[in-house]
Write an enzyme that holds these catalytic residues in place. Structure first.
Site, PDB file in Angstrom:
ATOM      1  N   VAL A  45       0.830  -1.206   0.000  1.00  0.00           N
ATOM      2  CA  VAL A  45       0.000   0.000   0.000  1.00  0.00           C
ATOM      3  C   VAL A  45       0.862   1.252   0.000  1.00  0.00           C
ATOM      4  CG1 VAL A  45      -1.721   1.326   1.282  1.00  0.00           C
ATOM      5  CG2 VAL A  45      -1.904  -1.166   1.159  1.00  0.00           C
ATOM      6  N   ASP A  56      10.407   3.442   6.649  1.00  0.00           N
ATOM      7  CA  ASP A  56      10.080   2.081   7.071  1.00  0.00           C
ATOM      8  C   ASP A  56      11.124   1.638   8.088  1.00  0.00           C
ATOM      9  OD1 ASP A  56       8.200  -0.292   5.543  1.00  0.00           O
ATOM     10  OD2 ASP A  56       9.743  -0.990   6.921  1.00  0.00           O
ATOM     11  N   CYS A 112      -7.043  -8.827   2.887  1.00  0.00           N
ATOM     12  CA  CYS A 112      -8.251  -8.006   2.981  1.00  0.00           C
ATOM     13  C   CYS A 112      -9.510  -8.840   3.187  1.00  0.00           C
ATOM     14  CB  CYS A 112      -8.394  -7.141   1.723  1.00  0.00           C
ATOM     15  SG  CYS A 112      -7.114  -5.894   1.535  1.00  0.00           S
ATOM     16  N   THR A 121      -2.387  -4.339   9.450  1.00  0.00           N
ATOM     17  CA  THR A 121      -3.343  -4.506  10.549  1.00  0.00           C
ATOM     18  C   THR A 121      -3.910  -5.918  10.478  1.00  0.00           C
ATOM     19  OG1 THR A 121      -4.988  -3.398   9.133  1.00  0.00           O
ATOM     20  CG2 THR A 121      -4.003  -2.099  10.906  1.00  0.00           C
ATOM     21  N   ARG A 137       2.060 -14.497   1.783  1.00  0.00           N
ATOM     22  CA  ARG A 137       1.499 -14.224   3.103  1.00  0.00           C
ATOM     23  C   ARG A 137      -0.023 -14.340   3.031  1.00  0.00           C
ATOM     24  NH1 ARG A 137       3.212  -8.341   4.047  1.00  0.00           N
ATOM     25  NH2 ARG A 137       2.422  -8.316   1.906  1.00  0.00           N
TER      26      ARG A 137
END
Length: 466
Positions: free
Chosen positions: A52, A71, A296, A121, A367
């Site tokens: 993102v 980062d 997502c 998240t 992932r």
């Protein structure tokens, strides 16, 4: 810093512990918006340079903003500094296109007018939102940002997170007051890795903020990089909810066709033929069965359900959809076992090659792939598993799945092929040639309907598919 200055002091809502009653009126005085200037004088810091954050940072740099990409991962930043795309979604030349710098030095955050947080998240083992990355990022940003900074959260969160978690964490770390000394907004990411037609510029950007002045400012900012335009949400909570609802809807629709596929399989009816026939009606929605992986669709419904349960309402349909889609890996394993039995193979002596380890076609991201659950279920029967993916990193896949991962595709010695991820490369397979290289009476488990039953059977396979 040059941004909006509000003369309306924000006060805590006395009836809501730990929440902020952000001003939503149009009161306040605004200095010149940085985004109104043709020279793009605003400096933007993007915190989190993953799937993102990196395209976002590059997009702003290509639109003539000065951009700082921050980062905490030394390896990621090092490769970006060398001009190497770490996501596989951007050409390497785009990484150094424009005024952009990549750093692990948090002090650079102080130079930014806007800080955009785009960190992971995930959910924890109890399927509860894990906001640890957001809290950590907020602590870092808050400790370095200057008064007047606008902080925008793009990570997927449950409704209320920006007010309840982000703003207090920024205040605690900075000693400043949200709405007076700095400002917050929320704009849900809509990144689609591997989809060149729906990049940052091509998808309408939902934006929200704590008051009308900040909302106007952020809308102008994002409009300068999003050709499709922006949609100003009436509140931060609306913007937060819209992201999780978008993916919860997809999860529900996919769950319907997955359950349908399993039911029709028990009836010995071709589920894909049923969907093709039903699709001839103008208002039938075209969803296809398959494994539901990624960051997502399998995650966002839990964010919504978590917040909803806090308010005393359990969204049962949403949770049932999750249960259905989480059962698909076991169903794929069951189809594989049935196919091996039909091919007269002894399970503990069988070798199965899994084609595709990434969670979706055209990307190398393993992932949150559901292939691991299929592999685990098959290994319970002592079946020997190997895998191949033209996009995924071999070493990472070996470590993640605990199986042999081929660097070059080879079919010799295998009893069955599970076509798990519909990479375009697999559509070009010569099925007759593949069948000859496998052992006698080979099986093909076509999870995504990539090749189809007729072609597989004609080539000599025992075929199973969702």
């Amino acid at each position: 810093m040059t941004t909006i200055i509000s003369d309306t002091e924000e006060t805590a809502d006395e009836g809501t512990s730990g929440q902020y009653a952000f001003e939503t009126s149009d009161e306040g005085t605004a200095l010149e918006h940085p985004t109104d200037r043709s020279t793009r004088e605003a400096t933007i810091c993007v915190v989190g340079l993953g799937y993102v954050g990196l395209p976002l940072a590059v997009g702003f740099a290509q639109s003539d903003y000065r951009v700082i990409g921050y980062d905490v991962d030394d390896v990621t930043v090092g490769r970006l500094q060398e001009g190497v795309d770490t996501t596989g979604d951007l050409p390497d030349e785009a990484i150094q296109d424009g005024d952009i710098s990549y750093t692990t030095d948090a002090t650079s955050i102080a130079e930014a007018d806007y800080v955009i947080i785009a960190v992971p998240t995930p959910i924890d083992d109890d399927e509860r939102p894990d906001l640890g990355y957001v809290e950590s990022a907020a602590a870092t940003v808050g400790s370095k940002m200057e008064p007047g900074t606008t902080v925008v959260l793009e990570s997927t969160v449950y409704p209320g997170t920006t007010r309840e978690v982000l703003a207090p964490a920024l205040e605690d770390a900075s000693g400043l007051t949200a709405g007076t000394d700095f400002f917050v907004g929320y704009s849900p990411e809509r990144a689609t890795p591997g989809d060149d037609e729906h990049g940052l510029a091509d998808v309408v950007k939902v934006v929200s903020a704590q008051n009308e002045k900040v909302l106007e400012d952020l809308a102008t900012l994002y409009e300068s990089v999003v050709d499709a335009g922006v949609h100003p949400a009436p509140s931060i909570e609306v913007a937060e909810a819209c992201k999780v609802v978008e993916n919860a809807q997809r999860d529900l629709n996919i769950a319907f066709v997955n359950e349908l596929s399993m039911a029709l399989d028990n009836m010995d009816i071709d589920g894909r033929a049923v969907l093709e026939a039903a699709g001839t009606k103008w208002n039938f929605h075209d969803y296809r069965p398959g494994l539901v992986g990624g960051h997502c669709i399998p995650v966002d419904p839990y964010f919504f359900a978590y917040r909803s349960a806090r308010e005393g309402f359990d969204p049962e349909l949403m949770q049932t959809s999750r249960q259905v889609n989480e059962s698909v890996p076991d169903h794929v394993a069951e189809l594989t076992i049935k196919a091996l039995n039909q091919s007269h193979k002894t399970l503990r002596e069988s070798r199965v090659l899994v084609l595709g380890l990434a969670y979706k076609a055209g990307v190398g991201d393993i992932r949150s792939s559901k292939i691991d659950a299929v592999i685990d279920a098959l290994q319970e029967y002592d079946i020997d598993i190997a895998g191949y993916d033209p996009f995924a990193d071999g070493d990472a896949a070996r470590e993640s799945f605990g199986i042999e991962v081929q660097e070059q595709l080879a079919f010799e010695g295998f009893d069955a092929v599970v076509l798990a991820t519909p990479h375009a490369e697999f559509e070009q397979l010569d099925l007759e040639s593949v069948a000859r290289k496998l052992t006698d009476d080979p099986a093909l488990i076509d999870v995504t309907g990539t090749v189809g039953e007729d072609a597989a059977v004609d080539a000599g396979f025992v075929y199973r598919g969702l």
